[in-house]
Design a protein around this motif. Structure first.
Motif, PDB file in Angstrom:
ATOM      1  N   PRO A  53       5.343  -3.477   9.740  1.00  0.00           N
ATOM      2  CA  PRO A  53       5.337  -3.775   8.298  1.00  0.00           C
ATOM      3  C   PRO A  53       3.938  -3.992   7.732  1.00  0.00           C
ATOM      4  CG  PRO A  53       7.078  -5.013   9.380  1.00  0.00           C
ATOM      5  CD  PRO A  53       6.239  -4.407  10.466  1.00  0.00           C
ATOM      6  N   GLU A  54       3.028  -4.586   8.497  1.00  0.00           N
ATOM      7  CA  GLU A  54       1.664  -4.782   8.026  1.00  0.00           C
ATOM      8  C   GLU A  54       0.943  -3.449   7.847  1.00  0.00           C
ATOM      9  OE1 GLU A  54       0.072  -9.044   9.668  1.00  0.00           O
ATOM     10  OE2 GLU A  54       0.337  -7.445  11.141  1.00  0.00           O
ATOM     11  N   LEU A  55       1.104  -2.570   8.816  1.00  0.00           N
ATOM     12  CA  LEU A  55       0.444  -1.272   8.721  1.00  0.00           C
ATOM     13  C   LEU A  55       1.002  -0.481   7.541  1.00  0.00           C
ATOM     14  CD1 LEU A  55      -0.556   0.874  11.759  1.00  0.00           C
ATOM     15  CD2 LEU A  55       0.234   1.943   9.663  1.00  0.00           C
ATOM     16  N   ARG A  56       2.321  -0.554   7.348  1.00  0.00           N
ATOM     17  CA  ARG A  56       2.927   0.153   6.214  1.00  0.00           C
ATOM     18  C   ARG A  56       2.433  -0.435   4.897  1.00  0.00           C
ATOM     19  NH1 ARG A  56       8.032  -0.543   9.537  1.00  0.00           N
ATOM     20  NH2 ARG A  56       8.114   1.383  10.763  1.00  0.00           N
ATOM     21  N   ARG A  57       2.253  -1.727   4.848  1.00  0.00           N
ATOM     22  CA  ARG A  57       1.767  -2.347   3.619  1.00  0.00           C
ATOM     23  C   ARG A  57       0.362  -1.849   3.295  1.00  0.00           C
ATOM     24  NH1 ARG A  57       2.928  -6.577   0.273  1.00  0.00           N
ATOM     25  NH2 ARG A  57       1.148  -7.680  -0.653  1.00  0.00           N
ATOM     26  N   TRP A  58      -0.475  -1.716   4.302  1.00  0.00           N
ATOM     27  CA  TRP A  58      -1.815  -1.200   4.066  1.00  0.00           C
ATOM     28  C   TRP A  58      -1.753   0.227   3.508  1.00  0.00           C
ATOM     29  CZ3 TRP A  58      -4.666   2.889   6.180  1.00  0.00           C
ATOM     30  CH2 TRP A  58      -6.031   2.901   5.847  1.00  0.00           C
ATOM     31  N   VAL A  59      -0.943   1.082   4.113  1.00  0.00           N
ATOM     32  CA  VAL A  59      -0.834   2.471   3.657  1.00  0.00           C
ATOM     33  C   VAL A  59      -0.276   2.534   2.234  1.00  0.00           C
ATOM     34  CG1 VAL A  59       0.329   4.676   4.051  1.00  0.00           C
ATOM     35  CG2 VAL A  59      -0.626   3.411   5.988  1.00  0.00           C
ATOM     36  N   ALA A  60       0.753   1.750   1.946  1.00  0.00           N
ATOM     37  CA  ALA A  60       1.369   1.781   0.614  1.00  0.00           C
ATOM     38  C   ALA A  60       0.401   1.306  -0.452  1.00  0.00           C
ATOM     39  CB  ALA A  60       2.622   0.913   0.604  1.00  0.00           C
ATOM     40  N   GLU A  78       4.745   8.794   5.132  1.00  0.00           N
ATOM     41  CA  GLU A  78       5.991   9.115   5.833  1.00  0.00           C
ATOM     42  C   GLU A  78       5.825   8.970   7.338  1.00  0.00           C
ATOM     43  OE1 GLU A  78       8.174  12.254   2.836  1.00  0.00           O
ATOM     44  OE2 GLU A  78       6.641  13.049   4.183  1.00  0.00           O
ATOM     45  N   ALA A  79       4.639   9.262   7.846  1.00  0.00           N
ATOM     46  CA  ALA A  79       4.397   9.178   9.286  1.00  0.00           C
ATOM     47  C   ALA A  79       4.487   7.747   9.797  1.00  0.00           C
ATOM     48  CB  ALA A  79       3.030   9.762   9.632  1.00  0.00           C
ATOM     49  N   ARG A 115       8.592   8.178   0.735  1.00  0.00           N
ATOM     50  CA  ARG A 115       7.614   8.754  -0.186  1.00  0.00           C
ATOM     51  C   ARG A 115       7.834   8.255  -1.618  1.00  0.00           C
ATOM     52  NH1 ARG A 115       4.911  14.424  -0.620  1.00  0.00           N
ATOM     53  NH2 ARG A 115       5.127  14.327   1.640  1.00  0.00           N
ATOM     54  N   ALA A 116       9.071   8.211  -2.054  1.00  0.00           N
ATOM     55  CA  ALA A 116       9.362   7.794  -3.425  1.00  0.00           C
ATOM     56  C   ALA A 116       8.940   6.346  -3.667  1.00  0.00           C
ATOM     57  CB  ALA A 116      10.852   7.970  -3.728  1.00  0.00           C
ATOM     58  N   GLN A 166       5.088   2.808  -6.526  1.00  0.00           N
ATOM     59  CA  GLN A 166       4.217   1.630  -6.381  1.00  0.00           C
ATOM     60  C   GLN A 166       4.991   0.319  -6.267  1.00  0.00           C
ATOM     61  OE1 GLN A 166       1.252   1.760  -9.527  1.00  0.00           O
ATOM     62  NE2 GLN A 166       1.090   3.984  -9.353  1.00  0.00           N
ATOM     63  N   ARG A 167       6.195   0.361  -5.745  1.00  0.00           N
ATOM     64  CA  ARG A 167       6.967  -0.872  -5.677  1.00  0.00           C
ATOM     65  C   ARG A 167       6.398  -1.860  -4.662  1.00  0.00           C
ATOM     66  NH1 ARG A 167      12.697   1.476  -3.901  1.00  0.00           N
ATOM     67  NH2 ARG A 167      11.956   3.101  -5.333  1.00  0.00           N
TER      68      ARG A 167
END
Length: 230
Positions: A39-46, A101-102, A107-108, A113-114
């Motif tokens: 979740p932390e890594l995804r937060r950085w990417v988002a 996505e990776a 993607r949506a 930007q949620r």
């Protein structure tokens, strides 16, 4: 009246800001050492997506503020690189969505930007405002974080492959495409700054602009780190 630095001294002063780049931020140290949760890594990417969105607009602002056709022509290539030359799904933005996505993001949800943190929005909007309202030379100088980024991105790919085997390798295309471009861009950007910032005031403003950009990037990580896993 202060005397301007020599070209070599000025270049050295800009390079001296390397220690303020965001790769020394505690979050980035965890990110590269394998210490981040998914979740932390995804937060950085988002959240980094919002910065990616800003780049074309800030580059367009630099062009709009610049009275020199040769500089405008040279800088204009950055617009097509980020947005893509046409609607065929290529370019920096498209590559970043593949990365999203990776790492398991929808993607949506990235595009709408949620997951965007307030602090990231304020930091990135501040950078855009800076480039819109300051002289073009300062906007260009702020982009000199490119001098520090290629090796950092190469290290990121190596570290992520080692520590985060769950990431789809297709996501690394962004970094593989960006690293050689950043190396070439940073050399040209440095030459522009050295050529056009020739008075002591201009040189001081350029150094301050690069320092400001380093603070923007670190503020982005402050916001990402604060919100991680919350």
């Amino acid at each position: 009246m202060a005397r301007p630095l020599s070209r070599e001294q000025f270049a050295a002063r800009l390079h001296d800001l390397r220690g303020r780049y965001w790769d020394t931020h505690p979050f980035h140290l965890r990110l590269h050492s394998g210490g981040c949760t998914p979740p932390e890594l995804r937060r950085w990417v988002a959240n980094r997506w919002y910065y990616q969105l800003c780049l074309t607009r800030k580059n367009a602002a630099i062009i709009a503020n610049c009275p020199l056709p040769e500089v405008r022509r040279a800088w204009a290539g950055r617009l097509a690189y980020q947005d893509g030359p046409d609607a065929d799904g290529t370019g920096g933005l498209a590559d970043w969505l593949v990365l999203a996505e990776a790492v398991g993001l929808d993607r949506a949800e990235v595009v709408d930007q949620r997951h965007l943190a307030r602090g990231v929005r304020f930091a990135v909007d501040g950078y855009l405002h800076f480039c819109q309202t300051r002289p073009w030379t300062e906007g260009v100088a702020a982009a000199l974080t490119e001098m520090f980024s290629p090796d950092h991105m190469a290290d990121r790919v190596t570290a992520w492959r080692r520590h985060y085997g769950w990431i789809d390798p297709a996501g690394y295309a962004y970094f593989e495409h960006r690293i050689p471009v950043a190396r070439a861009d940073s050399a040209r950007t440095l030459e522009l700054v050295l050529d056009h910032c020739v008075t002591a005031d201009q040189q001081r403003a350029a150094v301050d602009a690069l320092a400001f950009k380093c603070e923007v990037l670190r503020a982005v990580l402050d916001a990402v780190d604060y919100g991680a896993d919350r």
